[in-house]
Scaffold this active site. Structure first.
Site, PDB file in Angstrom:
ATOM      1  N   LYS A 167       0.823  -1.220   0.000  1.00  0.00           N
ATOM      2  CA  LYS A 167       0.000   0.000   0.000  1.00  0.00           C
ATOM      3  C   LYS A 167       0.857   1.271   0.000  1.00  0.00           C
ATOM      4  O   LYS A 167       0.450   2.300  -0.533  1.00  0.00           O
ATOM      5  CB  LYS A 167      -0.944   0.000   1.202  1.00  0.00           C
ATOM      6  CG  LYS A 167      -2.019  -1.086   1.164  1.00  0.00           C
ATOM      7  CD  LYS A 167      -3.017  -0.860   0.053  1.00  0.00           C
ATOM      8  CE  LYS A 167      -4.156  -1.879   0.102  1.00  0.00           C
ATOM      9  NZ  LYS A 167      -5.050  -1.752  -1.068  1.00  0.00           N
ATOM     10  N   GLU A 180      -9.851   5.746   2.825  1.00  0.00           N
ATOM     11  CA  GLU A 180     -10.671   4.687   3.392  1.00  0.00           C
ATOM     12  C   GLU A 180      -9.740   3.521   3.687  1.00  0.00           C
ATOM     13  O   GLU A 180      -8.654   3.440   3.119  1.00  0.00           O
ATOM     14  CB  GLU A 180     -11.745   4.248   2.395  1.00  0.00           C
ATOM     15  CG  GLU A 180     -11.277   3.250   1.329  1.00  0.00           C
ATOM     16  CD  GLU A 180     -10.264   3.805   0.339  1.00  0.00           C
ATOM     17  OE1 GLU A 180     -10.251   5.033   0.140  1.00  0.00           O
ATOM     18  OE2 GLU A 180      -9.464   3.017  -0.213  1.00  0.00           O
ATOM     19  N   SER A 219       1.673  -9.666  -0.932  1.00  0.00           N
ATOM     20  CA  SER A 219       1.398  -8.229  -0.864  1.00  0.00           C
ATOM     21  C   SER A 219       1.597  -7.615   0.515  1.00  0.00           C
ATOM     22  O   SER A 219       1.750  -6.404   0.630  1.00  0.00           O
ATOM     23  CB  SER A 219      -0.027  -7.956  -1.352  1.00  0.00           C
ATOM     24  OG  SER A 219      -0.947  -8.720  -0.605  1.00  0.00           O
TER      25      SER A 219
END
Lengths: 268, 386
Positions: free
Chosen positions: B88, B110, B371
Site C-alpha cells: 500500500k 478509506e 502483498s
C-alpha cells in the site's frame, strides 16, 4: 426554445414559474412506510408542484444520515425499484412525479427497459445524482425516447462553460446543488445556494430549483430570491422518520407553500 | 497494459460516475497526475522515497522447501518487506506527493484491513499533511492494532456505522466527506477502484511491483518469464501493479478472489463508487456485502481494469474459501518462515490447490506477489485456530 420539446415534468413547472409563483418539490423515499403513497397524496394537496420519489439504493453516496436511514428502512421493508414503480403506476395526484435514484439501479435493469417502465407508470422525470453529463448521453437518449425528463444537476464547483452545457442538456428543470456536501439539514442557507441559482438563471430559461440543505420555510424564501423553487428532502424525511405521517408531512410543506406564496403571489 | 481512453475506459469498464460536485476535482486530479507522472523531478522525488524510506526494491524470494513439495519453482515478490508492511505504501507515497504538489493539506483515505490507512497516516506524517481515515466499525474491531497505529501516526480514525460497516461503506463515507470538502481535500483511494483517474493512477503507482519482479524473475529463470503470475484481488491494486509488469510477457496472469467476495467470478456489471465494473448485486441491483476472513478483500466490487482483463481473457480470476486460506497461511509459516497477510494467503491457497489438481503442471515456474505481512492478522488467527 423551438429546437427542444417541453416534457411532462417541465411543462407544469414552467407554467407555475411563469405565473410568478415559486416551486416546491418535496422528496419522499419510496417504500418508507406502509402509508408512503398517502404521503405523496398529502404533499400534493399541501401545494407541492411536483414530487420527487426516491428509489432506495444500498450505497447512496450523495445522501447524508437522514436519507441514508430512510433508505435502509425502506430496503428492510423489502422495497425494490419495481415495487416503487408499481405503486406509483396509475397514481394521479395532479402534479408530476419524478424519481430520484442512483445509476446502478437504472443500469442494472437496462437504460432502455427502465425508461420504458417509468413511462408506463406515468412517471414524468428522473434524477440521477451520480450520472454526470459526460456519462449521461445513453441514458438521456433512452429517457427522451420514453418522454421522461432526465434532470441534470449543477454544483457550486461546476465551471461556467460546463454549467452552460449542463443547463442546455437538462430536462424538466435544472437541479442546482446548493452547497458542497451531501443531503441533510443545515442551520443556515449557504451563500453558495444563492450564487449557483443566480449563475443558472443567467444561462437557462428552464426552472432552476435549489436542493440539498433546504431545511425550512424561511430558508426556502431566502433561496427563492434567486431560484425558481426548492427541493426539500431531509427536513421532510426527518419528520417522517419521527412519525409525522401524511398529516405532519402536509403541515410542513403547507408552511413552506404559505411563506413562498405570501412573498410571491401568483400574477406578479 | 494500455492506458484507459480519454473518458477513463478500459474496454466497457471504468468511467467517471460521480456527483457533479466531484467532476471538476477528478478532471483536476487527472491533469495533475499526468503532468507529475511525466515530470522527472516528481519521479525522482518519488523514487527517492521508495528507495530510502519504503525500502525498495523489495526482493524476490525462492521458496525452496515449498517448491520441492509442490514440484514447481515458486517465487515470491516480497511486498511484505516494505515499510508499513504491505504494498500500500507504493501508492500512498505517490498520492501524498501529488496532494502536496496540488496544494491540498487535508488527506483522507478509506481502509479495510487498515494497511492502506496505516500507509496513508504514515505518508501524511512524513509530508506534514492532516490525515483522516474512514474505517468500517466491523473492521475497527477486528483490526484494533492498526487503528492504534494510525492514531500513533497522528491520523484521525472515523468509525463508519453505515451499511455493512466494512470497506464498501468506508469508501461511501470518504466520498461523502470529499463531496463536502473537495476544495481543500485530497482523497487518497487505496486500490485500483473509483472514478477515473484513480484506477489508472493507482495502477501506475503500483506497477513498480511488476516492473521490479519481471527483472528479478529473469535473474532466477535464466532470462525467462515465469509460466504463471499470481496475485490476490480485492479491489485489485497489488494484482494490477504486478500484472502491469507482465502484460506483454507470455506468462499466464491469475487473480485470486475470496469466494465470499468474488466480484469478477460471481458479480455482474454495475456502476458504483464512480466506476463501471463488476459487483456482487442482488436481482434489483442493490450491492451485496462481501464476506471473507480478510478485511482487506471484503469488497463487493473489483477494479475496472480487472473486469476488462477478465473480459478479454488476458487474466483469469479464481476464488478460494476461508479454510483453504488458513491452511495456506500456516503452510507458508511452517515451510518458509514467512508469515503472510491473509490477503496474499488467498493467492497461495489457489497455487496449492492448482498444484494438487494439476492445473499448474509439475515443473512450472510461478511468481506470486506476497502483498503484505501477517502480523496484523495474528490475533484473529489465534482466535480461529484455538
Amino acid at each position: 426554445m423551438s429546437d427542444r420539446t417541453i416534457g411532462p415534468l417541465e411543462r407544469p413547472l414552467r407554467a407555475v414559474r411563469d405565473s410568478g409563483r415559486k416551486l416546491i418539490v418535496p422528496y419522499v423515499t419510496g417504500g418508507l412506510d406502509d402509508n408512503w403513497i398517502d404521503v405523496v397524496h398529502a404533499l400534493a394537496e399541501a401545494g407541492a408542484n411536483a414530487i420527487e420519489v426516491g428509489i432506495p439504493f444500498s450505497d447512496p453516496v450523495m445522501d447524508g444520515p437522514i436519507i441514508q436511514a430512510a433508505s435502509v428502512r425502506a430496503l428492510e421493508r423489502g422495497t425494490t425499484p419495481q415495487s416503487v414503480i408499481s405503486e406509483l403506476a396509475g397514481l394521479d395526484v395532479g402534479v408530476p412525479i419524478a424519481v430520484m435514484t442512483y445509476t446502478n439501479l437504472i443500469a442494472h435493469a437496462g437504460y432502455h427497459r427502465m425508461a420504458q417502465s417509468l413511462a408506463a407508470a406515468n412517471i414524468a422525470g428522473a434524477i440521477l445524482p451520480d450520472l454526470p453529463l459526460d456519462e449521461a448521453a445513453e441514458w438521456m437518449a433512452e429517457a427522451s425516447a420514453a418522454t421522461i425528463d432526465a434532470v441534470q444537476l449543477v454544483a457550486p464547483t461546476t465551471p461556467d462553460e460546463r454549467l452552460v452545457r449542463i443547463c442546455e442538456a437538462s430536462k424538466g428543470f435544472v437541479y442546482a446543488v446548493g452547497l458542497l456536501g451531501v443531503t441533510g439539514e443545515r442551520t443556515e442557507v449557504a451563500s453558495s445556494a444563492l450564487v449557483i441559482a443566480r449563475r443558472c438563471q443567467l444561462v437557462t430559461d428552464l426552472p432552476v430549483l435549489v436542493g440539498v440543505g433546504v431545511s425550512n420555510a424561511e430558508q426556502a424564501v431566502t433561496i427563492c430570491e434567486e431560484a425558481d423553487g426548492v427541493v426539500v428532502g431531509s427536513a421532510l424525511i426527518r419528520r417522517l422518520l419521527d412519525g409525522a405521517g401524511p398529516e405532519g408531512a402536509a403541515d410542513f410543506i403547507s408552511e413552506i407553500r404559505l411563506a413562498l406564496d405570501q412573498r410571491w403571489p401568483a400574477g406578479e | 497494459m494500455e492506458p484507459p481512453t480519454e473518458s477513463g475506459r478500459f474496454g466497457d469498464f471504468g468511467g467517471r460516475f460521480v456527483p457533479e460536485s466531484l467532476v471538476p476535482a477528478c478532471l483536476e486530479l487527472e491533469q495533475a497526475f499526468n503532468v507529475a507522472w511525466n515530470d522527472p523531478s516528481f519521479r525522482h522525488e518519488l523514487d527517492d522515497l521508495l528507495k530510502h524510506y519504503a525500502g525498495r526494491p523489495t526482493p524476490v524470494t525462492e521458496c525452496r522447501q515449498l517448491s520441492d513439495q509442490l514440484g514447481i519453482r515458486l517465487l515470491l515478490k516480497r511486498e511484505d518487506l516494505n515499510h508499513t508492511g504491505s504494498h500500500k505504501i507504493n501508492n500512498v507515497l505517490g498520492q501524498a506527493l501529488l496532494a502536496k504538489r496540488m496544494g491540498k493539506r487535508r488527506f483522507i483515505a478509506e481502509t479495510g484491513a487498515g494497511q492502506h490507512g496505516v500507509a496513508s497516516a504514515t505518508a501524511a506524517a512524513l509530508l506534514g499533511l492532516e490525515c483522516v481515515v474512514y474505517m468500517g466499525e466491523v473492521d475497527v474491531k477486528r483490526q484494533e492494532l492498526n487503528v492504534f497505529r494510525m492514531k500513533l501516526l497522528g491520523a484521525e480514525v472515523i468509525s463508519v456505522t453505515s451499511g455493512a460497516r466494512t470497506l464498501k461503506d468506508a469508501i461511501n463515507d470518504a466520498l461523502r466527506d470529499w463531496v463536502a470538502s473537495v476544495e481543500s481535500t485530497y482523497y487518497c483511494i487505496g486500490s485500483v477502484v473509483g472514478p477515473h483517474p484513480y484506477p489508472f493512477m493507482v495502477r501506475q503507482f503500483q506497477r513498480v511491483i511488476g516492473d521490479e519482479a519481471r527483472v528479478q524473475c529473469q535473474e532466477y529463470l535464466n532470462g525467462e518469464d515465469p509460466d504463471i503470475v499470481v496475485a490476490c484481488v480485492g479491489g485489485g491494486s497489488n494484482a494490477a501493479g504486478t500484472f502491469a509488469g507482465f502484460a506483454d510477457a507470455r506468462s499466464r496472469l491469475v487473480g485470486v478472489e475470496p469466494s465470499g467476495g468474488a466480484a469478477n467470478g460471481k458479480g455482474v456489471a454495475g456502476i458504483v463508487h464512480g466506476m463501471r465494473s463488476n459487483f456482487l448485486q442482488d436481482e434489483s441491483g442493490q450491492i451485496e456485502e462481501a464476506h471473507s476472513i480478510s478485511a482487506g478483500l471484503d469488497y463487493p466490487g473489483v477494479g475496472p481494469e480487472h473486469a476488462y482483463l477478465a473480459a478479454i481473457g488476458r487474466a483469469t480470476y479464481e476464488s478460494v474459501n476461508d479454510a483453504e486460506v488458513l491452511l495456506a497461511f500456516q503452510r507458508l509459516c511452517a515451510t518458509e518462515g514467512i508469515l503472510p497477510a491473509l490477503e496474499p494467503a488467498h493467492a497461495l491457497a489457489w497455487i496449492l490447490r492448482a498444484c494438487e489438481t494439476g492445473e499448474i503442471p509439475r515443473g512450472s515456474t510461478v511468481m506470486m506477489t506476497l502483498s503484505g505481512r501477517g502480523d496484523k492478522d495474528v490475533a484473529e488467527i489465534m482466535e480461529i485456530l484455538n
